[in-house]
Design a protein around this motif. Structure first.
Motif, mmCIF file in Angstrom:
data_model
loop_
_atom_site.group_PDB
_atom_site.id
_atom_site.type_symbol
_atom_site.label_atom_id
_atom_site.label_comp_id
_atom_site.label_asym_id
_atom_site.label_seq_id
_atom_site.Cartn_x
_atom_site.Cartn_y
_atom_site.Cartn_z
ATOM 1 N N ARG A 132 -13.486 37.806 45.889
ATOM 2 C CA ARG A 132 -13.839 37.019 44.556
ATOM 3 C C ARG A 132 -15.067 36.298 44.763
ATOM 4 N NH1 ARG A 132 -8.110 34.494 43.074
ATOM 5 N NH2 ARG A 132 -7.203 36.585 42.418
ATOM 6 N N LEU A 133 -15.430 35.490 45.927
ATOM 7 C CA LEU A 133 -16.653 35.009 46.361
ATOM 8 C C LEU A 133 -17.898 35.939 46.254
ATOM 9 C CD1 LEU A 133 -15.731 32.125 48.852
ATOM 10 C CD2 LEU A 133 -16.157 31.789 46.482
ATOM 11 N N ALA A 134 -17.540 36.931 46.717
ATOM 12 C CA ALA A 134 -18.749 38.051 46.775
ATOM 13 C C ALA A 134 -18.809 38.511 45.510
ATOM 14 C CB ALA A 134 -18.371 39.114 47.637
ATOM 15 N N GLN A 135 -18.077 38.733 44.552
ATOM 16 C CA GLN A 135 -18.100 38.968 43.137
ATOM 17 C C GLN A 135 -19.019 38.083 42.386
ATOM 18 O OE1 GLN A 135 -14.006 39.869 41.666
ATOM 19 N NE2 GLN A 135 -14.798 42.019 41.819
ATOM 20 N N ILE A 136 -18.606 36.904 42.458
ATOM 21 C CA ILE A 136 -19.509 35.815 41.968
ATOM 22 C C ILE A 136 -20.888 35.798 42.393
ATOM 23 C CG2 ILE A 136 -19.744 33.106 41.908
ATOM 24 C CD1 ILE A 136 -16.762 32.907 42.242
ATOM 25 N N ILE A 137 -21.175 35.957 43.631
ATOM 26 C CA ILE A 137 -22.546 35.972 44.244
ATOM 27 C C ILE A 137 -23.370 37.085 43.738
ATOM 28 C CG2 ILE A 137 -24.170 36.210 46.145
ATOM 29 C CD1 ILE A 137 -22.383 34.483 47.847
ATOM 30 N N ALA A 138 -22.662 38.240 43.441
ATOM 31 C CA ALA A 138 -23.195 39.544 42.836
ATOM 32 C C ALA A 138 -23.471 39.278 41.351
ATOM 33 C CB ALA A 138 -22.430 40.738 43.001
ATOM 34 N N HIS A 139 -22.663 38.582 40.813
ATOM 35 C CA HIS A 139 -22.931 38.455 39.199
ATOM 36 C C HIS A 139 -23.967 37.585 39.106
ATOM 37 C CE1 HIS A 139 -21.735 38.205 35.115
ATOM 38 N NE2 HIS A 139 -21.823 36.919 35.286
ATOM 39 N N VAL A 140 -24.024 36.248 39.917
ATOM 40 C CA VAL A 140 -25.269 35.496 39.821
ATOM 41 C C VAL A 140 -26.537 36.340 40.094
ATOM 42 C CG1 VAL A 140 -26.083 33.405 40.892
ATOM 43 C CG2 VAL A 140 -23.902 33.500 39.893
ATOM 44 N N ASP A 141 -26.376 36.942 41.332
ATOM 45 C CA ASP A 141 -27.493 37.907 41.458
ATOM 46 C C ASP A 141 -28.170 38.771 40.450
ATOM 47 O OD1 ASP A 141 -29.558 38.324 43.412
ATOM 48 O OD2 ASP A 141 -28.619 40.181 44.125
ATOM 49 N N ARG A 142 -27.177 39.410 39.674
ATOM 50 C CA ARG A 142 -27.802 40.385 38.509
ATOM 51 C C ARG A 142 -28.452 39.755 37.666
ATOM 52 N NH1 ARG A 142 -22.340 42.448 38.185
ATOM 53 N NH2 ARG A 142 -22.084 43.430 40.307
ATOM 54 N N GLU A 143 -27.563 38.216 37.253
ATOM 55 C CA GLU A 143 -28.209 37.617 36.202
ATOM 56 C C GLU A 143 -29.590 37.156 36.493
ATOM 57 O OE1 GLU A 143 -25.550 34.352 35.402
ATOM 58 O OE2 GLU A 143 -23.881 35.839 34.540
ATOM 59 N N ILE A 144 -29.756 36.680 37.573
ATOM 60 C CA ILE A 144 -31.096 36.193 38.010
ATOM 61 C C ILE A 144 -32.314 37.272 38.293
ATOM 62 C CG2 ILE A 144 -32.625 35.403 40.139
ATOM 63 C CD1 ILE A 144 -30.105 33.902 40.930
ATOM 64 N N LEU A 145 -31.646 38.620 38.733
ATOM 65 C CA LEU A 145 -32.625 39.867 38.337
ATOM 66 C C LEU A 145 -32.835 40.266 36.953
ATOM 67 C CD1 LEU A 145 -33.832 42.066 40.310
ATOM 68 C CD2 LEU A 145 -31.855 43.172 40.016
ATOM 69 N N ALA A 146 -31.997 40.013 36.003
ATOM 70 C CA ALA A 146 -32.317 40.284 34.688
ATOM 71 C C ALA A 146 -33.198 39.389 33.989
ATOM 72 C CB ALA A 146 -30.778 40.311 33.886
ATOM 73 N N ILE A 147 -33.010 37.885 34.400
ATOM 74 C CA ILE A 147 -33.910 37.070 33.895
ATOM 75 C C ILE A 147 -35.835 37.365 34.580
ATOM 76 C CG2 ILE A 147 -34.726 34.541 34.095
ATOM 77 C CD1 ILE A 147 -31.780 33.934 34.211
ATOM 78 N N LYS A 148 -35.675 37.837 35.769
ATOM 79 C CA LYS A 148 -36.970 37.946 36.321
ATOM 80 C C LYS A 148 -37.470 39.293 35.592
ATOM 81 C CE LYS A 148 -36.387 36.004 40.805
ATOM 82 N NZ LYS A 148 -36.294 36.251 42.256
ATOM 83 N N GLN A 149 -36.751 40.314 35.315
ATOM 84 C CA GLN A 149 -37.122 41.468 34.519
ATOM 85 C C GLN A 149 -37.799 41.106 33.144
ATOM 86 O OE1 GLN A 149 -34.060 44.330 34.905
ATOM 87 N NE2 GLN A 149 -34.620 44.758 36.999
ATOM 88 N N LYS A 150 -36.953 40.104 32.555
ATOM 89 C CA LYS A 150 -37.365 39.826 31.287
ATOM 90 C C LYS A 150 -38.829 39.163 31.344
ATOM 91 C CE LYS A 150 -32.837 39.459 28.796
ATOM 92 N NZ LYS A 150 -31.751 38.853 28.388
ATOM 93 N N GLN A 151 -38.768 38.234 32.387
ATOM 94 C CA GLN A 151 -39.995 37.418 32.496
ATOM 95 C C GLN A 151 -41.192 38.384 32.816
ATOM 96 O OE1 GLN A 151 -39.185 34.798 35.515
ATOM 97 N NE2 GLN A 151 -38.371 33.128 34.210
#
Length: 159
Positions: A132-151
């Motif tokens: 569960r903790l690994a899933q949380i980190i992976a989800h946050v990592d995907r969100e950060i990556l999406a924000i960087k791509q939008k920028q």
């Protein structure tokens, strides 16, 4: 058995999050004299981090999650390091098993690991928590990556 999630990409974030989780859970009890322990004979000083005990527990749990049953001998090799000997050549020194036994006892009392032939392994509850903790980190990592791509896209459009 819980599914295996690849956690190599964000090991440090995962270990820090697991450390915080172990400290908050109050199931894992740090020994009273743990502030006096040195991490190994290859280290000169005691650990600087006040939460080093929980950090070591989290690190051991991650290693057990990735490698399966592990014995104390293998853990001694994993946490060893180069021993400096003034002008003489350095050599690899393994960690004393006393500290590892204390950490493993604390984890087994918290019902996070169990003894099996071939070493110690995670219980189902610990596997579920780690997943569960690994899933949380992976989800946050995907969100950060999406924000960087939008920028990056916005910067390219402005050019």
């Amino acid at each position: 058995m819980a599914r295996y999630l690849h956690i190599n990409r964000f090991e440090y974030d995962f270990i820090v999050l697991l450390t915080i989780n172990l400290k908050k859970s109050k199931k894992l009890k740090m020994p009273a004299d743990a502030i006096l322990f040195k991490a190994g004979k290859c280290k000169k000083l005691i650990p600087i981090n006040a939460d080093w005990f929980y950090l070591r527990c989290a690190s051991i749990l991650r290693r057990m999650y990735k490698r399966g049953p592990i014995g104390i001998g293998k853990l001694r090799e994993m946490y060893g390091g180069r021993r400096r000997r003034a002008f003489r050549p350095r050599y690899y020194s393994i960690v004393a098993d006393g500290l590892l036994i204390i950490v493993l006892k604390a984890l087994s009392q918290a019902k996070m690991i169990k003894f099996v032939p071939g070493g110690r392994t995670l219980t189902y509850r610990a596997q579920r928590k780690i997943y569960r903790l690994a899933q949380i980190i992976a989800h946050v990592d995907r969100e950060i990556l999406a924000i960087k791509q939008k920028q990056l896209l916005a910067q390219q459009r402005n050019m």
